[in-house]
Design an enzyme around this catalytic site. Structure first.
Site, PDB file in Angstrom:
ATOM      1  CE  LYS A  10      -5.480  -1.185   2.238  1.00 43.79           C
ATOM      2  NZ  LYS A  10      -4.188  -1.872   2.189  1.00 43.79           N
ATOM      3  CE  LYS A  21       1.964   2.177   3.914  1.00 42.17           C
ATOM      4  NZ  LYS A  21       2.346   0.779   3.628  1.00 42.17           N
ATOM      5  CB  THR A  64      -0.921   0.014   1.230  1.00 41.33           C
ATOM      6  OG1 THR A  64      -1.785  -1.130   1.176  1.00 41.33           O
ATOM      7  CG2 THR A  64      -1.772   1.283   1.249  1.00 41.33           C
TER       8      THR A  64
END
Length: 297
Positions: free
Chosen positions: A171, A246, A96
């Site tokens: 995502k 994050k 990611t």
């Protein structure tokens, strides 16, 4: 069956590599941790001495790395895997990372005549272990078609999100929703506590009403209503707060790039930063209810 190099076999990558082995593929693994590579070897894989060795003489390479800078270095550095791989190798990056880096690396791969997709995942460690991940895939139709059989060995839902980088877009948008949702659920449970509504009654009502959401029914932040939730394990992580932070920071970087205002996303980022940087980053993201409860007094 394919020969696959797998780079990054930690909490997520390790189970994914082992599921490729279960599906009958050959896997040679590389990680900075020899112990993690050893777990893949015990499952029937082979150890690679370096990332470039893992990417040499294989049909496909899967990477699961911490951040964009690592992906860029592994793929395009002076001794990057794009240079080490044979022509026609398929690359699948399930890290990611930021959208810009994903698109740059895929562009570099395509310039060298390689096929590549960005394929971040949802489902956490449990999904990785039981091959139940959702893959959000960005890349050309040709690259997606070639990647799909390998992704199906590691996941249960494979979605082609469009062109290069769109897997990362999906995502970070998804996880921005998740972070915001968990904060809303936590605030509601704390308010219910203060007003005398038992947690089980709160869950029974909201989970079958208009306030229901995935964060509530799967990761309920209070012990009891959802036996599998981290709240019943003192918030030992399924999805750590550090990882949520994050992803939220990636969402805000993307929002700035796109010129989009996301006030709730920004506030969720600030709250998770306060929680994670207060020493709770290694606990489950649902544990943020403890901070919200403390704020309520």
């Amino acid at each position: 069956m394919a020969k696959i190099g797998f780079i990054g076999v930690g909490n997520m990558g390790g189970p994914m590599a082992r599921n490729l082995l279960k599906a009958g593929h050959e896997v040679k693994a590389f990680d900075l941790s020899a112990d993690l590579v050893g777990q893949v070897v015990v499952a029937g894989g082979a150890a690679a001495a370096s990332a470039t060795t893992a990417a040499s003489d294989v049909d496909a390479v899967v990477t699961m790395l911490p951040a964009g800078k690592h992906v860029k270095a592994v793929y395009t550095g002076e001794k990057g895997i794009l240079a080490a791989a044979r022509p026609g190798t398929l690359f699948i990056d399930s890290s990611t990372i930021d959208v810009k880096t994903a698109r740059e690396v895929i562009g570099a791969a395509e310039t060298k005549g390689m096929l590549m997709v960005d394929a971040p995942v949802s489902g956490g460690v449990a999904g990785a272990e039981n091959a139940g991940l959702t893959f959000m895939v960005g890349g050309s139709d040709t690259a997606f078609g070639k990647a799909r059989p390998l992704l199906e060995a590691m996941g249960k839902k494979i979605v082609h999100a469009g062109g290069a980088g769109n897997g990362q877009v999906a995502k970070i948008c998804n996880n921005m929703v998740l972070g915001i949702s968990m904060i809303a659920v936590s605030e509601a449970f704390v308010m219910a506590e203060k007003l005398g509504l038992p947690a089980q009654a709160m869950f029974d009502i909201v989970s079958s009403s208009s306030g229901s959401c995935w964060a509530l029914v799967n990761h309920c932040p209070v012990p009891g209503p959802v036996p599998t939730s981290a709240a019943n394990r003192d918030y030992m992580p399924g999805f750590a707060a550090d990882l949520m932070l994050k992803d939220l920071r990636l969402s805000q970087e993307a929002a700035r790039t796109a010129g989009v205002q996301t006030p709730l996303g920004a506030e969720a980022t600030a709250l998770f930063a306060e929680y994670a940087e207060g020493g709770k980053g290694g606990s489950d993201y649902s544990g943020i209810i403890r901070m919200i409860r403390a704020m309520a007094g």
